[in-house]
Structure formats: structure tokens, C-alpha cells
Design an enzyme around this catalytic site. Structure first.
Site, PDB file in Angstrom:
ATOM      1  N   ASP A   1       0.852  -1.188   0.000  1.00  8.55           N
ATOM      2  CA  ASP A   1       0.000   0.000   0.000  1.00  8.55           C
ATOM      3  C   ASP A   1       0.889   1.239   0.000  1.00  8.55           C
ATOM      4  O   ASP A   1       2.020   1.207  -0.470  1.00  8.55           O
ATOM      5  CB  ASP A   1      -0.904  -0.046   1.242  1.00  8.55           C
ATOM      6  CG  ASP A   1      -2.177   0.764   1.063  1.00  8.55           C
ATOM      7  OD1 ASP A   1      -2.123   1.996   1.176  1.00  8.55           O
ATOM      8  OD2 ASP A   1      -3.219   0.155   0.797  1.00  8.55           O
TER       9      ASP A   1
ATOM     10  N   SER B   1     -11.073  -1.867  -0.606  1.00 10.77           N
ATOM     11  CA  SER B   1      -9.836  -2.033   0.173  1.00 10.77           C
ATOM     12  C   SER B   1     -10.170  -2.355   1.618  1.00 10.77           C
ATOM     13  O   SER B   1      -9.567  -3.241   2.237  1.00 10.77           O
ATOM     14  CB  SER B   1      -8.990  -0.757   0.118  1.00 10.77           C
ATOM     15  OG  SER B   1      -8.337  -0.612  -1.114  1.00 10.77           O
TER      16      SER B   1
ATOM     17  N   HIS C   1      -3.892   6.052   3.629  1.00 12.56           N
ATOM     18  CA  HIS C   1      -4.555   4.826   3.173  1.00 12.56           C
ATOM     19  C   HIS C   1      -3.983   3.599   3.868  1.00 12.56           C
ATOM     20  O   HIS C   1      -4.721   2.763   4.409  1.00 12.56           O
ATOM     21  CB  HIS C   1      -4.410   4.702   1.655  1.00 12.56           C
ATOM     22  CG  HIS C   1      -5.268   3.644   1.048  1.00 12.56           C
ATOM     23  ND1 HIS C   1      -4.791   2.394   0.705  1.00 12.56           N
ATOM     24  CD2 HIS C   1      -6.578   3.644   0.707  1.00 12.56           C
ATOM     25  CE1 HIS C   1      -5.772   1.676   0.175  1.00 12.56           C
ATOM     26  NE2 HIS C   1      -6.865   2.409   0.163  1.00 12.56           N
TER      27      HIS C   1
END
EC number: 3.4.21.-
Length: 692
Positions: free
Chosen positions: A186, A386, A226
Site C-alpha cells: 500500500d 480495500s 490509506h
């Protein structure tokens, strides 16, 4: 690991000028500033130029692939994949050969990475003019143009900082995933956040592209929102699923949530190399990203899965068929769609969760509270597939911690078995995708439950065949699963049946389209059964009024499924193979002009029985289900005239679909029935009772 640079334009240069630029001080410095050290290319020129001048040309048997979504393409960077049997030393030799032959033609090239542990091949930056040359090189299997991948989260409310609302006594799963290592590919992670502090190791791996509109990379610490949120969902102290799981972070997405297929491949190889150097317990790899369909990405996932690694990925946020994206389309990856608090598919503006046969199950993916990188005690709400994939990665860590010996196939079957069934409103999906999309929402198993005694089965749909008469579709089970039955489905009803056949040492389900048909699906029933031995017995068309019959004649073998196929276009009163409750218990019966196939299996304590449910006149759907403790292995229609579209299994229920006769003008009053074959293993049940 160095950062992969973005694409640039390339121009062919005369060879003397090329050498001058490479060897001259000013030219060398200028080129190094832009593209790095070219010493390797100079050595390749000196050592191989003369030797390859007269090398014979090879016919181009390799293939070229690129992303179907043009805006996501990255021309100028290519993954060159060598054939399976190629020795690892050939990767570097082939790369040098490409550089030398390109230099002879006046082109600059740069080898960005050579793969050794994941797959044979290398990553090269070069002009597209060199593709024909590269495809003709010995050992090359295929070449794929690099493309972008993207984080699959949509911020629900970035301004709101929310404290965690979970109480510690509400969620106390056994072991908490402490025996499992989770790799997260990520953005970077804020490792000092109180949710994940002490649980995350940020590796030094980084392979990200430049941000759009810039010529630089922001520091990882400046764009870790994120990754931080997903790390908290997986193993956060308050809002995490597997609170005891360790997590390792690899940075493959830049501050804009954008990465490349090639960068992610290098990350997967980093994991494989780490696994080889220092073997540990169960590994889960979370891929909360999506790009266009990529053959090489899927192949890399297959390699890692066969090495014992569990891969979990986001289905994608494009409100589209997940099979059009990678790694969601890879069969060896557990692909997760997103649902909201009402167990309905997540809508994200004009888009939403992906769907279709490549999705394994859904999980919470809307308004998910997790760690925020705004501060070490901040929380934020985010939505997307996700987040859904992070939930399933956490559940997988929990299951593997409780049963570390589970294979990928066993883990996937358990995730499906313990999911909430039939809770999603299928009307949200496109009509042609509803039957293909699993109506499953992930859930943890009971804390005291060990499912080793259960006979697990799942349904696997093939891709849709073409519309030609000879078109076929093939459905395959996973490596550790056994194909116990095969059926087919056609929306037009025009099909020529199905059969089980051997392909590459594995049994597969093949369905046949018919003339005038719109295509057909093959549907495999894939099961986990220890020490199973299966075979197929076939009876050719009998040509007699009594029909064609076949049975399991080997001692100890039981019937787990029936199938049939035929060459004529219209069987008229075609009766497909069925196991009747009366008469011979191990017999399939079908139309006299059809070949009938019986799937017969032997395993310790395996027993099967038949259930049939019929109605006096054709209906659009007829179902029959197996009782608790029994597992559906076979599903057939009876009798199966041209009104019958096909049969398929949904969880433990056999579904037979027919056309609405009121719309066809038919006056047929012929009854339609669904016939289920239900099996269980007495051996597994007894073992479970002894444990209790």
C-alpha cells in the site's frame, strides 16, 4: 529497493553517437542524471555485440499484452516473462542480449529489475519500437506493457476525527491472529499510531511511480493515510479484526494512491525472497489495489499462492465485472467485494463495488472507522473494497492462527462456509451478473468451532463461452480441490450439455454451446475430501426408447454427480441425467440420443443420497436443498426439455432454471424437478464426535 521511475520518451540514435553519449564525460553525466548508471549496457555492448551480430532470427512465438484501459497504460516500460522451464541465469543473459541488440539498432534500454524468486523474467525500460525484436528472443514467453494500479478506498469524511467506539469485551477472538504475519502492499504506514504501535514493521521496500504533474516523490511519512487506515482495520487495538496479528508494510503506492503493476510485482518478489530466506508461519498478503487485467500480475499471484501464501485483494470500486481487473481476476487470490451496514452492495458516487464470478465473497466496506494519519490518536471513516479486503485478511489471520496447517483451498472454503448467506439484495447488480455473483458476507466462525469434520464444497463458474455452435466453456477447481460434479447454464436454453474431462492432470467441467445459442457457462462443484479417488463412467447414446443409463460399478464408489452432452441440436423431450430415488441408487439416466456421464468417487466413509423436488408444470425456478450435516455435490434438472436453462448449486441448494413458458407461446405442461445429490463423510463425522 529503489524507486521505479516514470516513463519517458525514447529516440533511436546512430550507433557512433550512442557510444559517444554513453562514454563521453558530459554525455555520461547527463544521461546518468536522467536514467541512472548505464555501465551495464556498456559492458553488454563490449562483450556481446560482435557475438550476436550474426545470431539467427527466431520466429516470434511470444505474445504481447497490454491493459485494456488506455488511460492506465504505461508504454515504455515492459515486463518480459520467460518460459517456465528457463533457468534463472537466462533471465540476466536474455536481458543483456536485448540491450546489446537494441544498441546495435541505436536504441537506449535500461534493465530496471531482474526477477529470480517470483517468476523468470525482467523489467525493462525501452522504446515500443523494440517489441518485435524482444518477442523474437529465445526463452521469451510473453511481454506485458506496464500499467497503473490504484488504491481502492474512497474517503467518507476526511475532516471528521472519530474516536474508536468498540469495547474490548465485545470482541475477544481466540489467539487474535498472533501466529500469522500479514504483508500490506500500500502507501506507507504511520507506525506510531496508538492503534498499531508495536504491531507494524515498516520495511525499507519502496517501488512507486512519480506523482502525476510532478517530478518528485513526497516523503512516505507525508502520505500514509490509506495504509495506516487499512493496518488499523486488520490488526488495530480497538477497531481491528485480528488484534494479535503482526503486520509488515511495503510501499507500492505513491501519495496519490497510484502504483504500477511492475512495482507491485517487485514487492511480491520481495515477499517471496523473505519467505525463502527466513521461513515463518502462515503468511497473508493484502493487496488493497486494482488495475486492468494483467496476465503477468495474475501469474505472479499464482506462483506466490502455490508457495503457501494466502493473498487477499480488493474486488475494485468500478461497479463493474471484477474479472476485468487484476489481481481480482486471479483464481488463486481471495477477491472481496464491499457491503454496507445493511449488508447491501456499497455505492460510491456513480460507482461502487465490483461484482461477478471472480468475487469470492463480500465484507464490510462502507463508513469503516480506523486509524488516521492526522495524528497518533486520530480516527477516520473510509469506504471501499480495500476496507472490505482488510476485514477478510483479518479473518483469514484469525483462522490460520487457530489452524495453521490450513491450505489456501481449505481457508477459502471455510470463509465461504461461515459467511452470512442470501442477505444481499441482488437487484443492485446487473441482471446478467446476479446468478454469477456470490450472495455471501464474510463472518468469523464460532470461536470454539473446528470444521475439520465438514465436507466443504463451493460452486465455480466459468467465463461465458462464445456464441458459435462449437464454442465451449471450462470451469476449473483449485489445486487442492476435487471436482465432484459438472453442470451447465445458458440464458437462451440452447446448449449441448456438459461433461467432466481430464486436462493437465486435473478434472475440469466443459459445457457446450448449441447452434443459435448466445453462449454457455460451465459450473463446477469443487469440494475438499481427504483421500478421495474419483472417476467418470460414460455410456454412449443408447438409441433405445428406454434412454441411456450409466452407474458406478466399482465397489465402494458412490455417485456424486451426473452430466450429459449430445450432438443433435434439439433433443425434443430430452431427459438429462438424474439420480432417481427409486430403482438403482447409483445410476444416471438420460435421453437415448445423449452420452451420459457418472462421476463416481471413493473416500473413507463417504455416503451419498438423493433429494428431488418437482412441480406439476414448468416454473422459472425449482429448488431442493440438502439437510444440515449433508453437503450438496451434484445438481441436475429433470426432465430438462428446451425450456430448461440449466442447473447450478447455490451454497447447499440445487437450483434449476427454466424459461417462462408464457413468453414462449408453449403449451407444455411437463413437470420440472430439481434433483440434488447430498453427501457426507461418516469418517469425518465420527472424528468430530470423538473430539467432542
Amino acid at each position: 529497493m529503489g524507486t521505479v521511475s516514470s516513463r519517458r520518451s525514447w529516440w533511436p540514435l546512430p550507433l557512433p553517437l550512442l557510444l559517444l553519449l554513453l562514454l563521453g564525460p558530459a554525455g555520461a553525466r547527463a544521461q546518468e542524471d536522467e536514467d541512472g548508471d548505464y555501465e551495464e549496457l556498456v559492458l553488454a555492448l563490449r562483450s556481446e555485440e560482435d557475438g550476436l551480430a550474426d545470431a539467427p532470427e527466431h520466429g516470434a512465438t511470444a505474445t504481447f499484452h497490454r491493459c485494456a484501459k488506455d488511460p492506465w497504460r504505461l508504454p515504455g516500460t515492459y515486463v518480459v516473462v520467460l518460459k517456465e522451464e528457463t533457468h534463472r541465469s537466462q533471465s540476466e543473459r536474455t536481458a543483456r542480449r536485448l540491450q546489446a541488440q537494441a544498441a546495435r539498432r541505436g536504441y537506449l534500454t535500461k534493465i530496471l529489475h531482474v526477477f529470480h524468486h517470483l517468476l523468470p523474467g525482467f523489467l525493462v525500460k525501452m522504446s515500443g519500437d523494440l517489441l518485435e525484436l524482444a518477442l523474437k528472443l529465445p526463452h521469451v514467453d510473453y511481454i506485458e506493457e506496464d500499467s497503473s494500479v490504484f488504491a481502492q478506498s474512497i474517503p467518507w469524511n476526511l475532516e471528521r476525527i472519530t474516536p474508536a467506539r468498540y469495547r474490548a469485551d465485545e470482541y475477544q477472538p481466540p489467539k487474535g491472529g498472533s501466529l500469522v504475519e500479514v504483508y500490506l502492499l500500500d502507501t506507507s504506514i504511520q507506525s506510531d499510531h496508538r492503534e498499531i504501535e508495536g504491531r507494524v514493521m515498516v520495511t525499507d521496500f519502496e517501488s512507486v511511480p512519480e506523482e502525476d504533474g510532478t517530478r518528485f516523490h513526497r516523503q512516505a511519512s507525508k502520505c500514509d493515510s490509506h495504509g495506516t487506515h487499512l493496518a488499523g482495520v486488520v490488526s488495530g487495538r480497538d477497531a481491528g479484526v485480528a488484534k494479535g496479528a503482526g503486520l509488515r508494510s511495503l510501499r507500492v503506492l505513491n501519495c496519490q494512491g497510484k502504483g504500477t503493476v511492475s512495482g507491485t510485482l517487485i514487492g511480491l518478489e520481495f515477499i517471496r525472497k523473505s519467505q525463502l530466506v527466513q521461513p515463518v508461519g502462515p503468511l497473508v498478503v493484502l493487496l488493497p489495489l486494482a488495475g486492468g487485467y494483467s496476465r503477468v500480475f495474475n501469474a505472479a499471484c499464482q506462483r506466490l499462492a502455490r508457495a503457501g501464501v494466502v493473498l487477499v485483494t480488493a474486488a475494485g470500486n468500478f461497479r463493474d465485472d471484477a474479472c476485468l481487473y487484476s489481481p481480482a481476476s486471479a483464481p488463486e487470490v481471495i477477491t472481496v467485494g464491499a457491503t454496507n451496514a445493511q449488508d447491501q452492495p456499497v455505492t460510491l458516487g456513480t460507482l461502487g463495488t465490483n461484482f461477478g464470478r471472480c468475487v469470492d465473497l463480500f465484507a464490510p466496506g462502507e463508513d469503516i472507522i480506523g486509524a488516521s494519519s492526522d495524528c497518533s490518536t486520530c480516527f477516520v471513516s473510509r469506504s471501499g473494497t480495500s476496507q472490505a479486503a482488510a476485514h477478510v485478511a483479518g479473518i483469514a489471520a484469525m483462522m490460520l492462527s487457530a489452524e495453521p496447517e490450513l491450505t489456501l483451498a481449505e481457508l477459502r472454503q471455510r470463509l465461504i462456509h461461515f459467511s452470512a448467506k442470501d442477505v444481499i439484495n441482488e437487484a443492485w447488480f446487473p441482471e446478467d451478473q446476479r446468478v454469477l455473483t456470490p450472495n455471501l458476507v464474510a463472518a468469523l466462525p464460532p470461536s470454539t468451532h473446528r470444521a475439520g469434520w465438514q465436507l466443504f464444497c463451493r460452486t465455480v463458474w466459468s467465463a461465458h463461452s462464445g456464441p458459435t455452435r462449437m464454442a465451449t466453456a471450462v470451469a476449473r477447481c483449485a489445486q487442492d480441490e476435487e471436482l465432484l460434479s459438472c453442470s451447465s447454464f445458458s440464458r437462451s436454453g440452447k446448449r449441448r450439455g456438459e461433461r467432466i474431462e481430464a486436462q493437465g492432470g486435473k478434472r475440469v467441467c466443459r459445457a457446450h454451446n448449441a447452434f443459435g445459442g448466445e453462449g454457455v457457462y460451465a459450473i463446477a462443484r469443487c469440494c475438499l475430501l481427504p483421500q478421495v479417488n474419483c472417476s467418470v463412467h460414460t455410456a454412449p447414446p443408447a438409441g433405445a426408447s428406454m434412454g441411456t443409463r450409466v452407474h458406478c460399478h466399482q465397489q465402494g464408489h458412490v455417485l456424486t454427480g451426473c452430466s450429459s452432452h449430445w450432438e443433435v441440436e434439439d433433443l425434443g423431450t430430452h431427459k438429462p441425467p438424474v439420480l432417481r430415488p427409486r430403482g438403482q441408487p447409483n445410476q444416471c439416466v438420460g435421453h437415448r440420443e445423449a452420452s451420459i456421464h457418472a462421476s463416481c468417487c471413493h473416500a473413507p466413509g463417504l455416503e451419498c443420497k438423493v433429494k428431488e423436488h418437482g412441480i406439476p408444470a414448468p416454473q422459472e425456478q425449482v429448488i431442493v436443498a440438502c439437510e444440515d450435516g449433508w453437503t450438496l455435490t451434484g445438481c441436475s434438472p429433470l426432465p430438462g426439455t428446451s425450456h430448461v436453462l440449466g442447473a447450478y448449486a447455490v451454497d447447499n441448494t440445487c437450483v434449476v432454471r427454466s424459461r417462462d413458458v408464457s413468453t414462449t407461446g408453449s403449451t407444455s405442461k411437463e413437470a420440472v424437478a430439481a434433483v440434488a445429490i447430498c453427501c457426507r463423510s461418516r469418517h469425518l463425522v465420527q472424528a468430530s464426535q470423538e473430539l467432542q
